[in-house]
Design a protein around this motif. Structure first.
Motif, mmCIF file in Angstrom:
data_model
loop_
_atom_site.group_PDB
_atom_site.id
_atom_site.type_symbol
_atom_site.label_atom_id
_atom_site.label_comp_id
_atom_site.label_asym_id
_atom_site.label_seq_id
_atom_site.Cartn_x
_atom_site.Cartn_y
_atom_site.Cartn_z
ATOM 1 N N GLY A 1 -12.253 36.412 45.339
ATOM 2 C CA GLY A 1 -11.869 36.916 44.024
ATOM 3 C C GLY A 1 -12.543 36.158 42.901
ATOM 4 N N LYS A 2 -12.745 36.836 41.788
ATOM 5 C CA LYS A 2 -13.439 36.249 40.645
ATOM 6 C C LYS A 2 -12.497 35.950 39.482
ATOM 7 C CE LYS A 2 -17.794 36.719 42.105
ATOM 8 N NZ LYS A 2 -18.016 35.749 43.131
ATOM 9 N N GLU A 3 -11.699 36.934 39.075
ATOM 10 C CA GLU A 3 -10.834 36.786 37.897
ATOM 11 C C GLU A 3 -9.812 35.676 38.090
ATOM 12 O OE1 GLU A 3 -11.263 38.439 34.976
ATOM 13 O OE2 GLU A 3 -13.082 39.182 35.942
ATOM 14 N N GLU B 1 -7.096 29.760 36.187
ATOM 15 C CA GLU B 1 -5.988 30.017 37.101
ATOM 16 C C GLU B 1 -6.490 30.434 38.476
ATOM 17 O OE1 GLU B 1 -2.799 32.467 35.749
ATOM 18 O OE2 GLU B 1 -3.102 31.887 33.670
ATOM 19 N N TRP B 2 -5.750 30.020 39.485
ATOM 20 C CA TRP B 2 -6.063 30.380 40.859
ATOM 21 C C TRP B 2 -4.772 30.405 41.649
ATOM 22 C CZ3 TRP B 2 -4.773 26.329 44.105
ATOM 23 C CH2 TRP B 2 -4.674 25.079 43.500
ATOM 24 N N VAL C 1 -7.387 30.776 46.879
ATOM 25 C CA VAL C 1 -7.840 29.727 47.788
ATOM 26 C C VAL C 1 -6.985 29.849 49.040
ATOM 27 C CG1 VAL C 1 -8.085 27.245 48.155
ATOM 28 C CG2 VAL C 1 -8.464 28.221 45.869
ATOM 29 N N GLN C 2 -7.629 30.236 50.147
ATOM 30 C CA GLN C 2 -6.920 30.395 51.417
ATOM 31 C C GLN C 2 -7.222 29.182 52.297
ATOM 32 O OE1 GLN C 2 -8.897 34.131 52.243
ATOM 33 N NE2 GLN C 2 -6.946 35.217 52.047
ATOM 34 N N ILE C 3 -6.161 28.489 52.690
ATOM 35 C CA ILE C 3 -6.272 27.333 53.567
ATOM 36 C C ILE C 3 -5.637 27.719 54.893
ATOM 37 C CG2 ILE C 3 -5.609 24.922 53.944
ATOM 38 C CD1 ILE C 3 -7.372 25.199 51.470
ATOM 39 N N MET C 4 -6.406 27.617 55.952
ATOM 40 C CA MET C 4 -5.895 27.897 57.290
ATOM 41 C C MET C 4 -5.818 26.564 58.031
ATOM 42 S SD MET C 4 -7.361 30.600 60.085
ATOM 43 C CE MET C 4 -7.084 32.007 59.009
ATOM 44 N N ASP D 1 -9.028 19.514 40.681
ATOM 45 C CA ASP D 1 -9.391 20.610 39.786
ATOM 46 C C ASP D 1 -10.763 21.233 40.107
ATOM 47 O OD1 ASP D 1 -8.779 22.349 37.750
ATOM 48 O OD2 ASP D 1 -9.630 21.082 36.181
ATOM 49 N N PRO D 2 -10.967 21.691 41.377
ATOM 50 C CA PRO D 2 -12.271 22.259 41.739
ATOM 51 C C PRO D 2 -12.522 23.646 41.151
ATOM 52 C CG PRO D 2 -10.756 22.478 43.569
ATOM 53 C CD PRO D 2 -10.033 21.702 42.493
ATOM 54 N N ILE D 3 -11.445 24.329 40.754
ATOM 55 C CA ILE D 3 -11.587 25.678 40.202
ATOM 56 C C ILE D 3 -11.066 25.665 38.773
ATOM 57 C CG2 ILE D 3 -10.863 28.090 40.394
ATOM 58 C CD1 ILE D 3 -10.522 27.663 43.381
#
Length: 173
Positions: A37-39, A80-81, A43-46, A75-77
């Motif tokens: 996603g862009k907007e 909002e995420w 972040v999916q952590i498995m 704060d890598p992104i």
């Protein structure tokens, strides 16, 4: 104890490096980081339990709380995420050498970055892996080696045999 971490690049690599030590300290292993996603990126952590016990909702909550705090600091992104934490599941991705070897004998599919033998997609029985190469027995009975660096994604295929092999032992009276 040093854990083998799956290879990630770019933003996913920075996130993996930030969260892996925390996850490992808690008794889990990082299986995959994926950002989509862009907007408002997700972040999916498995993750997986080191002790291979069943992964619970409580495990997800504990990991989410701990790495949410780490990512807030790192704060890598920018902006909002959303964070999603999940278990590897039965039809798990094959990202680490130990996954390839643990699930030898089961059906998997993989997709390559660069075609091999004129194809990018293969399906076959997992024969194992080392740090450089993963090996499958294809449906035509031939064994093929795939450079790990050329594998875009690989995952187990959900079969009755896989379900039986990964089912938690049941209580018998």
């Amino acid at each position: 104890m040093q854990h083998e971490r799956p290879h990630h690049e770019g933003l996913e690599g920075r996130i993996a490096e930030a969260v892996a030590p925390t996850i490992e300290h808690m008794g889990y292993e990082l299986v995959r980081v994926q950002v989509s996603g862009k907007e408002r990126p997700v972040v999916q952590i498995m993750a997986d339990r080191v002790d291979e016990a069943p992964f619970t909702v409580e495990d997800c909550e504990a990991i989410s709380h701990a790495i949410g705090a780490v990512l807030d600091v790192e704060d890598p992104i920018k902006g909002e995420w959303t964070l999603e934490v999940s278990s590897a599941g039965i039809d798990r991705p094959l990202t680490r050498t130990k996954d390839w070897n643990r699930f030898a004998g089961h059906l998997a599919q993989l997709e390559l970055l660069v075609p091999q033998d004129g194809r990018k997609r293969f399906k076959g029985i997992v024969l194992g892996a080392d740090a450089e190469t993963a090996r499958l027995r294809l449906e035509d009975g031939t064994d093929h080696d795939f450079p790990r660096g050329n594998i875009r994604r690989a995952k187990l295929v959900l079969t009755d045999e896989l379900i039986a092999a990964t089912a938690a032992p049941t209580q018998r009276n």
